[in-house]
Design a protein around this motif. Structure first.
Motif, PDB file in Angstrom:
ATOM      1  N   THR A  67      16.749   5.933  -9.593  1.00 50.57           N
ATOM      2  CA  THR A  67      17.233   6.419  -8.812  1.00 50.57           C
ATOM      3  C   THR A  67      16.082   6.533  -7.485  1.00 50.57           C
ATOM      4  OG1 THR A  67      17.588   8.633  -9.151  1.00 50.57           O
ATOM      5  CG2 THR A  67      19.457   6.955  -9.903  1.00 50.57           C
ATOM      6  N   VAL A  68      16.465   6.339  -6.326  1.00 51.94           N
ATOM      7  CA  VAL A  68      15.954   6.880  -5.269  1.00 51.94           C
ATOM      8  C   VAL A  68      16.789   7.525  -3.974  1.00 51.94           C
ATOM      9  CG1 VAL A  68      14.036   5.260  -5.245  1.00 51.94           C
ATOM     10  CG2 VAL A  68      15.877   4.576  -3.972  1.00 51.94           C
ATOM     11  N   SER A  69      16.483   8.636  -3.439  1.00 51.80           N
ATOM     12  CA  SER A  69      17.205   9.247  -2.552  1.00 51.80           C
ATOM     13  C   SER A  69      17.287   8.326  -1.032  1.00 51.80           C
ATOM     14  CB  SER A  69      16.691  10.443  -1.798  1.00 51.80           C
ATOM     15  OG  SER A  69      15.381  10.154  -1.041  1.00 51.80           O
ATOM     16  N   ASP A  70      18.286   8.496  -0.335  1.00 52.37           N
ATOM     17  CA  ASP A  70      18.471   7.702   1.227  1.00 52.37           C
ATOM     18  C   ASP A  70      17.250   7.731   1.973  1.00 52.37           C
ATOM     19  OD1 ASP A  70      20.963   6.849   0.076  1.00 52.37           O
ATOM     20  OD2 ASP A  70      22.017   8.034   1.874  1.00 52.37           O
ATOM     21  N   ALA A  71      16.598   9.150   1.853  1.00 53.17           N
ATOM     22  CA  ALA A  71      15.243   9.183   2.592  1.00 53.17           C
ATOM     23  C   ALA A  71      14.429   8.384   2.178  1.00 53.17           C
ATOM     24  CB  ALA A  71      14.949  10.762   2.809  1.00 53.17           C
ATOM     25  N   GLU A  72      14.091   8.170   0.781  1.00 51.96           N
ATOM     26  CA  GLU A  72      13.314   7.297   0.517  1.00 51.96           C
ATOM     27  C   GLU A  72      13.229   5.857   0.756  1.00 51.96           C
ATOM     28  OE1 GLU A  72      11.481   9.485  -3.611  1.00 51.96           O
ATOM     29  OE2 GLU A  72      13.684   8.867  -3.507  1.00 51.96           O
ATOM     30  N   ILE A  73      14.761   5.500   0.549  1.00 53.15           N
ATOM     31  CA  ILE A  73      15.149   4.123   0.966  1.00 53.15           C
ATOM     32  C   ILE A  73      14.690   3.720   2.419  1.00 53.15           C
ATOM     33  CG2 ILE A  73      17.154   2.886   1.367  1.00 53.15           C
ATOM     34  CD1 ILE A  73      18.662   3.883  -1.113  1.00 53.15           C
ATOM     35  N   LEU A  74      15.094   4.674   3.165  1.00 55.83           N
ATOM     36  CA  LEU A  74      14.596   4.119   4.674  1.00 55.83           C
ATOM     37  C   LEU A  74      13.465   4.369   4.957  1.00 55.83           C
ATOM     38  CD1 LEU A  74      17.891   6.353   6.515  1.00 55.83           C
ATOM     39  CD2 LEU A  74      17.461   4.095   6.171  1.00 55.83           C
ATOM     40  N   GLU A  75      12.456   5.218   4.360  1.00 55.59           N
ATOM     41  CA  GLU A  75      11.240   5.100   4.365  1.00 55.59           C
ATOM     42  C   GLU A  75      10.464   3.762   4.074  1.00 55.59           C
ATOM     43  OE1 GLU A  75       8.797   8.926   4.126  1.00 55.59           O
ATOM     44  OE2 GLU A  75       7.024   7.446   3.426  1.00 55.59           O
ATOM     45  N   ALA A  76      11.128   3.333   2.765  1.00 57.32           N
ATOM     46  CA  ALA A  76      10.673   2.112   2.170  1.00 57.32           C
ATOM     47  C   ALA A  76      11.042   1.244   3.135  1.00 57.32           C
ATOM     48  CB  ALA A  76      11.387   2.017   1.057  1.00 57.32           C
ATOM     49  N   LYS A  77      11.950   0.955   3.713  1.00 53.07           N
ATOM     50  CA  LYS A  77      12.643   0.097   4.688  1.00 53.07           C
ATOM     51  C   LYS A  77      11.493   0.049   5.906  1.00 53.07           C
ATOM     52  CE  LYS A  77      15.988  -1.037   8.062  1.00 53.07           C
ATOM     53  NZ  LYS A  77      15.632  -2.046   8.164  1.00 53.07           N
ATOM     54  N   ALA A  78      11.329   1.069   6.373  1.00 55.12           N
ATOM     55  CA  ALA A  78      10.581   1.098   7.498  1.00 55.12           C
ATOM     56  C   ALA A  78       9.008   0.395   7.142  1.00 55.12           C
ATOM     57  CB  ALA A  78      10.416   2.648   8.180  1.00 55.12           C
ATOM     58  N   ALA A  79       8.739   0.856   5.970  1.00 52.42           N
ATOM     59  CA  ALA A  79       7.177   0.283   5.368  1.00 52.42           C
ATOM     60  C   ALA A  79       7.416  -1.348   5.383  1.00 52.42           C
ATOM     61  CB  ALA A  79       6.873   0.741   4.202  1.00 52.42           C
ATOM     62  N   VAL A  80       8.580  -1.957   4.764  1.00 53.86           N
ATOM     63  CA  VAL A  80       8.625  -3.196   4.789  1.00 53.86           C
ATOM     64  C   VAL A  80       8.951  -3.871   6.038  1.00 53.86           C
ATOM     65  CG1 VAL A  80      10.355  -5.104   3.943  1.00 53.86           C
ATOM     66  CG2 VAL A  80       9.736  -2.904   2.181  1.00 53.86           C
ATOM     67  N   ASP A  81       9.720  -3.220   6.959  1.00 51.47           N
ATOM     68  CA  ASP A  81       9.681  -3.647   8.289  1.00 51.47           C
ATOM     69  C   ASP A  81       8.682  -3.754   8.925  1.00 51.47           C
ATOM     70  OD1 ASP A  81      12.300  -3.750   7.328  1.00 51.47           O
ATOM     71  OD2 ASP A  81      13.090  -2.226   8.876  1.00 51.47           O
ATOM     72  N   ALA A  82       7.734  -2.610   8.903  1.00 46.07           N
ATOM     73  CA  ALA A  82       6.438  -2.586   9.558  1.00 46.07           C
ATOM     74  C   ALA A  82       5.322  -3.510   9.089  1.00 46.07           C
ATOM     75  CB  ALA A  82       5.766  -1.165   9.369  1.00 46.07           C
ATOM     76  N   ALA A  83       5.549  -4.194   7.986  1.00 47.84           N
ATOM     77  CA  ALA A  83       4.872  -5.263   7.328  1.00 47.84           C
ATOM     78  C   ALA A  83       5.106  -6.506   8.142  1.00 47.84           C
ATOM     79  CB  ALA A  83       4.824  -5.236   5.761  1.00 47.84           C
ATOM     80  N   GLY A  84       6.016  -6.640   8.759  1.00 42.15           N
ATOM     81  CA  GLY A  84       6.520  -7.589   9.602  1.00 42.15           C
ATOM     82  C   GLY A  84       7.284  -8.645   8.774  1.00 42.15           C
ATOM     83  N   ILE A  85       7.919  -8.093   7.258  1.00 43.40           N
ATOM     84  CA  ILE A  85       8.551  -8.604   6.362  1.00 43.40           C
ATOM     85  C   ILE A  85      10.224  -8.545   6.795  1.00 43.40           C
ATOM     86  CG2 ILE A  85       9.189  -8.828   4.263  1.00 43.40           C
ATOM     87  CD1 ILE A  85       6.399  -8.249   3.466  1.00 43.40           C
ATOM     88  N   GLY A  86      10.545  -7.202   7.046  1.00 43.29           N
ATOM     89  CA  GLY A  86      11.790  -6.933   7.253  1.00 43.29           C
ATOM     90  C   GLY A  86      12.954  -6.904   6.366  1.00 43.29           C
ATOM     91  N   CYS A  87      13.799  -6.063   5.947  1.00 44.86           N
ATOM     92  CA  CYS A  87      14.756  -6.046   5.080  1.00 44.86           C
ATOM     93  C   CYS A  87      15.966  -5.167   5.463  1.00 44.86           C
ATOM     94  CB  CYS A  87      14.165  -5.657   3.577  1.00 44.86           C
ATOM     95  SG  CYS A  87      13.771  -4.189   3.325  1.00 44.86           S
ATOM     96  N   GLU A  88      16.964  -5.151   4.819  1.00 42.42           N
ATOM     97  CA  GLU A  88      18.069  -4.174   4.897  1.00 42.42           C
ATOM     98  C   GLU A  88      18.054  -3.155   4.120  1.00 42.42           C
ATOM     99  OE1 GLU A  88      21.902  -6.742   3.515  1.00 42.42           O
ATOM    100  OE2 GLU A  88      22.332  -4.568   3.014  1.00 42.42           O
TER     101      GLU A  88
ATOM    102  N   ARG B 200       0.926  -1.189  -0.028  1.00 33.63           N
ATOM    103  CA  ARG B 200      -0.009   0.009   0.005  1.00 33.63           C
ATOM    104  C   ARG B 200       0.864   1.270  -0.116  1.00 33.63           C
ATOM    105  NH1 ARG B 200      -2.968  -3.398   3.183  1.00 33.63           N
ATOM    106  NH2 ARG B 200      -2.428  -2.827   5.167  1.00 33.63           N
ATOM    107  N   TRP B 201       2.011   1.308   0.632  1.00 39.51           N
ATOM    108  CA  TRP B 201       2.836   2.303   0.610  1.00 39.51           C
ATOM    109  C   TRP B 201       3.460   2.690  -0.719  1.00 39.51           C
ATOM    110  CZ3 TRP B 201       7.946   2.846  -0.532  1.00 39.51           C
ATOM    111  CH2 TRP B 201       8.667   3.933  -0.183  1.00 39.51           C
ATOM    112  N   ALA B 202       3.634   1.592  -1.365  1.00 40.02           N
ATOM    113  CA  ALA B 202       4.223   1.714  -2.688  1.00 40.02           C
ATOM    114  C   ALA B 202       3.377   1.954  -3.765  1.00 40.02           C
ATOM    115  CB  ALA B 202       5.013   0.442  -2.991  1.00 40.02           C
ATOM    116  N   GLY B 203       1.913   1.962  -3.376  1.00 36.99           N
ATOM    117  CA  GLY B 203       1.031   2.314  -4.612  1.00 36.99           C
ATOM    118  C   GLY B 203       0.649   1.248  -5.244  1.00 36.99           C
ATOM    119  N   ILE B 204       0.908   0.005  -4.882  1.00 39.70           N
ATOM    120  CA  ILE B 204       0.690  -1.416  -5.761  1.00 39.70           C
ATOM    121  C   ILE B 204      -0.010  -2.357  -5.020  1.00 39.70           C
ATOM    122  CG2 ILE B 204       1.626  -3.213  -7.064  1.00 39.70           C
ATOM    123  CD1 ILE B 204       1.816  -0.852  -8.844  1.00 39.70           C
ATOM    124  N   PRO B 205      -1.230  -2.301  -4.851  1.00 42.89           N
ATOM    125  CA  PRO B 205      -1.938  -3.268  -3.782  1.00 42.89           C
ATOM    126  C   PRO B 205      -1.513  -4.658  -4.013  1.00 42.89           C
ATOM    127  CG  PRO B 205      -3.382  -1.953  -4.724  1.00 42.89           C
ATOM    128  CD  PRO B 205      -2.325  -1.738  -5.403  1.00 42.89           C
TER     129      PRO B 205
END
Ligand SMILES: *Cc1c(COP(=O)(O)O)cnc(C)c1O
Ligand SMILES: [Zn+2]
Length: 436
Positions: free
Chosen positions: A335-356, A102-107
């Motif tokens: 390309t994506v910025s470091d801020a976007e990378i960290l926000e995407a990571k927080a979204a993946v992590d908060a989904a209970g999936i988690g990644c670096e 949902r964060w990425a806009g692709i259900p």
């Protein structure tokens, strides 16, 4: 273990000067011109649904090569598969993206979690093939340059195989979990004063002069193993190719392997159309994206600087193969910025999936292409999560606890007195949105 399969003839040749080499001579790069080497094997006897059934039939194996999510695809790998060093690896899940989708806009975004490999990254898929080859040729030692994950993987597989390993890691730019693994698994760990590109130059030279077997992703056996990420992902999609496969791009080994795998899958009639590759770089380490924007007329080198250490690479070694993958699949490099990378990571992590962090670049890249209207909401998209959430605990805790101003998805820890009153206040906070 007896040979599991008769070894079909494999050829090794230089993609630049055309030299033909003996597959077991121990070269990871062309000894004549330094070019990238290419492995070839005869096409499999089976194809289409019959081949797919053969792969699927091995999935329940309890041990041996069949239990590996790499070696069960061996008909499509140009590698000797007699006596393999395997944990096993692969057989990773394809997960529904949950709130990250949902964060990425692709259900319908799905995430292939390569962080669930034995040492926590996709590098294990290449390493089982690389180490098996190292032992076959009787290498006295193996070596790699690494931003951390290749070192962790090499260290573990070398230990399993009983082959001495040396790993070269940038002294000041390695994530804690990865350094910890290299030390734990017993590799001789060299902290090089320089960046990844300097480490790679060093091990290439050392391999050439000292006869140590080089196991970076320039080694073509590594790429054979990494192809299986795509085979397995396609199998999990019932061989109905998705519209897009998104992945982070650093040294371009994986970008190269994905293109090779899609070519193989198409030739073996496993899929009837080829998905588009989306290779995602960090803004601070984006030489490949720069070349892409110019239609690949020239190769770029940069001084890399990104929080995503696994893609903090300024001069990607598999550039030529990466270009071919993007061209062959009508792919895109963004390309994506470091801020976007960290926000995407927080979204993946908060989904209970988690990644670096580097893995999350793929998801951030998907979001960017959705915003640009290139990926449409109904598209079938698979993002590849390349590494485990515990690889980089320092970046993770910094985001949630320290960064000011508070990032959008930060889950601030709350210090309390040991009273039920304080506990209850924290509980009430959850209902109203709490930390998020
Ligand atoms: C190695 C690695 C990458 C980059 O892959 P390349 O093949 O170098 O492009 C991305 N993410 C993680 C977690 C990695 O370990
Ligand atoms: Zn050559």
């Amino acid at each position: 273990m007896p040979p599991t399969h008769s070894v079909s003839p494999i050829t090794l040749s230089c993609s630049r000067c055309g030299s033909v080499l003996a597959p077991h001579a121990g070269h990871a790069e062309c000894p004549t011109c330094g070019g990238l080497l290419e492995l070839r094997r005869a096409p499999p006897a089976l194809h289409g649904p019959a081949l797919a059934r053969l792969f699927a039939g091995r999935r329940g194996a309890l041990d041996g090569a069949d239990a590996s999510g790499v070696w069960r695809f061996r008909e499509l790998l140009a590698a000797a598969d007699g006596d393999v060093i395997t944990f096993p690896e692969g057989n990773t899940p394809l997960l529904d993206g949950g709130i990250a989708a949902r964060w990425a806009g692709i259900p319908g975004l799905r995430l292939k979690h390569e962080g669930l490999n034995p040492t926590g990254s996709f590098k294990d898929r290449g390493m089982t093939v690389g180490i098996t080859q190292a032992r076959l040729i009787g290498a006295r030692a193996v070596a790699c340059a690494s931003t951390g994950n290749t070192a962790a993987s090499l260290a573990a597989y070398a230990a399993r195989a009983g082959v001495p390993a040396l790993v070269c890691i940038p002294a000041h730019r390695v994530a804690l979990g990865k350094l910890a693994q290299a030390l734990a698994y017993g590799a001789r760990t060299l902290l090089v004063r320089g960046d990844f590109d300097a480490c790679l130059r060093l091990v290439r030279e050392a391999a050439h002069r000292l006869g140590v077997y080089l196991l970076n992703s320039v080694n073509p056996y590594r790429l054979e193993g990494q192809k299986t990420i795509v085979f397995e992902l396609l199998e999990q999609c019932a061989w109905q190719a998705p519209d897009w496969i998104a992945l982070p791009a650093g040294n371009l080994g994986n970008t190269a392997a994905f293109g090779m795998a899609l070519r193989d899958a198409r030739e073996a009639n496993l899929i009837d159309r080829v998905p588009r590759l989306l290779a995602v770089q960090a803004e601070g380490a984006a030489p490949f994206a720069e070349s892409f924007r110019e239609g690949f007329v020239s190769r770029h080198r940069v001084t890399p600087n990104t929080v995503a250490t696994a893609i903090n690479i300024g001069d990607p070694a598999s550039y030529d193969r990466g270009v071919r993958s993007i061209r062959d699949t009508n792919g895109i490099v963004t390309t994506v910025s470091d801020a976007e990378i960290l926000e995407a990571k927080a979204a993946v992590d908060a989904a209970g999936i988690g990644c670096e962090p580097a893995s999350a670049a793929a998801v951030a890249g998907v979001k960017r292409l959705v915003r640009e209207g290139i990926i449409t909401a109904g598209s079938r998209v698979v993002g590849v999560l390349t590494g485990h959430v515990l690889k980089d605990p320092e970046a993770l805790v910094r985001y949630h606890r320290d960064i000011q101003p508070t990032p959008a998805l930060a889950n601030r820890p709350i210090e309390i007195d040991a009273t039920v009153k304080d506990f209850e206040r924290a509980l009430d906070g959850l209902g109203t949105g709490g930390a998020r």
